[in-house]
Design a protein around this motif. Sequence first.
Motif, mmCIF file in Angstrom:
data_model
loop_
_atom_site.group_PDB
_atom_site.id
_atom_site.type_symbol
_atom_site.label_atom_id
_atom_site.label_comp_id
_atom_site.label_asym_id
_atom_site.label_seq_id
_atom_site.Cartn_x
_atom_site.Cartn_y
_atom_site.Cartn_z
ATOM 1 N N ASP A 7 53.787 44.997 4.953
ATOM 2 C CA ASP A 7 53.235 45.523 6.156
ATOM 3 C C ASP A 7 53.063 44.316 6.996
ATOM 4 O OD1 ASP A 7 51.111 46.194 8.239
ATOM 5 O OD2 ASP A 7 50.812 48.056 7.096
ATOM 6 N N ARG B 147 51.248 43.805 9.508
ATOM 7 C CA ARG B 147 49.647 43.423 10.000
ATOM 8 C C ARG B 147 49.125 42.745 8.593
ATOM 9 N NH1 ARG B 147 47.390 49.558 11.458
ATOM 10 N NH2 ARG B 147 48.782 49.811 9.786
ATOM 11 N N MET B 148 49.499 43.120 7.445
ATOM 12 C CA MET B 148 49.113 42.176 6.523
ATOM 13 C C MET B 148 49.595 40.890 6.392
ATOM 14 S SD MET B 148 49.315 44.970 3.317
ATOM 15 C CE MET B 148 48.557 43.990 1.912
ATOM 16 N N ASP B 149 50.909 40.757 7.056
ATOM 17 C CA ASP B 149 51.521 39.569 7.052
ATOM 18 C C ASP B 149 50.920 38.698 8.050
ATOM 19 O OD1 ASP B 149 53.494 39.707 4.885
ATOM 20 O OD2 ASP B 149 55.005 40.223 6.364
ATOM 21 N N GLU C 27 47.880 39.001 9.171
ATOM 22 C CA GLU C 27 46.345 38.450 8.502
ATOM 23 C C GLU C 27 46.610 37.308 7.714
ATOM 24 O OE1 GLU C 27 43.612 39.707 9.440
ATOM 25 O OE2 GLU C 27 43.435 41.668 9.626
ATOM 26 N N ARG C 28 47.580 37.175 7.136
ATOM 27 C CA ARG C 28 47.711 36.134 6.085
ATOM 28 C C ARG C 28 48.171 34.832 7.040
ATOM 29 N NH1 ARG C 28 49.998 39.843 1.888
ATOM 30 N NH2 ARG C 28 51.910 39.417 3.007
#
Lengths: 184, 246
Positions: free
Chosen positions: A124, A126-128, A130-131
């Motif tokens: 995702d 968005r998860m990327d 965040e990281r």
Amino acid sequence: MTALVERTPGVLGVDPDAADAALAAAGDTQAFERLYRRHTARIHSLARRMIGPEEADDVTQDVFVRAWRKLGLFRGDSLFGTWLYRLAVNVILGRRGAVVKYRERHDDGDILEMPLHSRGERVDIRMDMERALDTLPKGARQVFVLHDVEGFTHEEIAGMLDVTAGTSKSQLHRARMTLRQHLA
Amino acid sequence: MSDTWTDRLSEYVDDELDAVTRAELETHLLSCDECRTITGDLRLIRATASRLENTGPSGDLWAGIAAEIGAGSAGSPADRVGTPADRVGTPAGSVRVIPMEPRTRRSFTFSIPQLAAAALIILGLGAALMWQIERTRSASRVAVDSPDSGAVRTVSTSTVTANEAGYDVAIEQLEQAAELNRDQLDSSTVRILNESMTTIDRALADARAALAADPANPYLHRHYDRTMKQKLEILRRAATIQRGGA
């Protein structure tokens, strides 16, 4: 701060937290716990994105303890969520000389090298993201979070970080370009 | 990614360029695939950032916060604004902390006319109390100079400000001062004072409940404000009655 207002729950002009804020100001810890439950995710996310996951819990606790102590100063001129959020930003920026660190980073022009993720690894975006935020230098990260995630204007950010609006714009562009590389 | 326009692309996607610069850049975009790609990516990044979801901590942080603020052990505004001694302006250790009756909250519904009727009752009780206090004051001016009134003299109410943010602090101060003064009042004054406080506290609880349901109602805000000021005024009178009208 259009985005911040839009993200605030409730109808514009009506503060869904007003009753609990008033009760908490009078010493009602249960009312304050309800406020904590409603706002902790937002505050924790802000802290995590701005200064990293390792300090997010501590900062979140600090924000709510300070909010409790300062509730008497909350006059209801803004939504409670907005007031709390502003307090959180101040706490975060004041944390361990965050502004000084920002200036150091900015003066050095230090953008960290980041490992590229292949598209195949992406679950995702968005998860990327965040990281990827964790790998940005603190200054660029703060500007990016405040502007693109939270909706502050460059003028507001300039005031918070004690830099010019032009510097804020420059840091935002560098953050986006670095994230672009990471998310490619 | 090396042309002179690249650094302006964030301003472009944020619509922060002046019209002339924007037109020039858009002309450039027509012929530069790389800048068009970057522009698209920057728009995606901005849109993604604005849609990031907020997630809470992995564990519950409330226990730590509760410990800090004294939740479950009578945490109150008193903890935040200083010691009781600070609040009444007397040396530490010389203040008798008086437990006040808890303010009960009720959950029944009521109408604006009912609130208006409650306001009239409060006004009536307040007037009766004022009359009674004035009468007592006239009869007890001698007591002001008696040594026994020393404790009362230590209570300063002149610095109490009754602004909205300070209502609760002001009320706590005045409640303590009034309680210290209670022994100086005759029984009929105390009775009327108690009745007034009960009525006002009930009205305030009703107003709070109404405001919780209708926070934007200006009438309710004015009603709450008026009632709070009446409570402060009655408490102020009760707290200063032994001060010889000073």
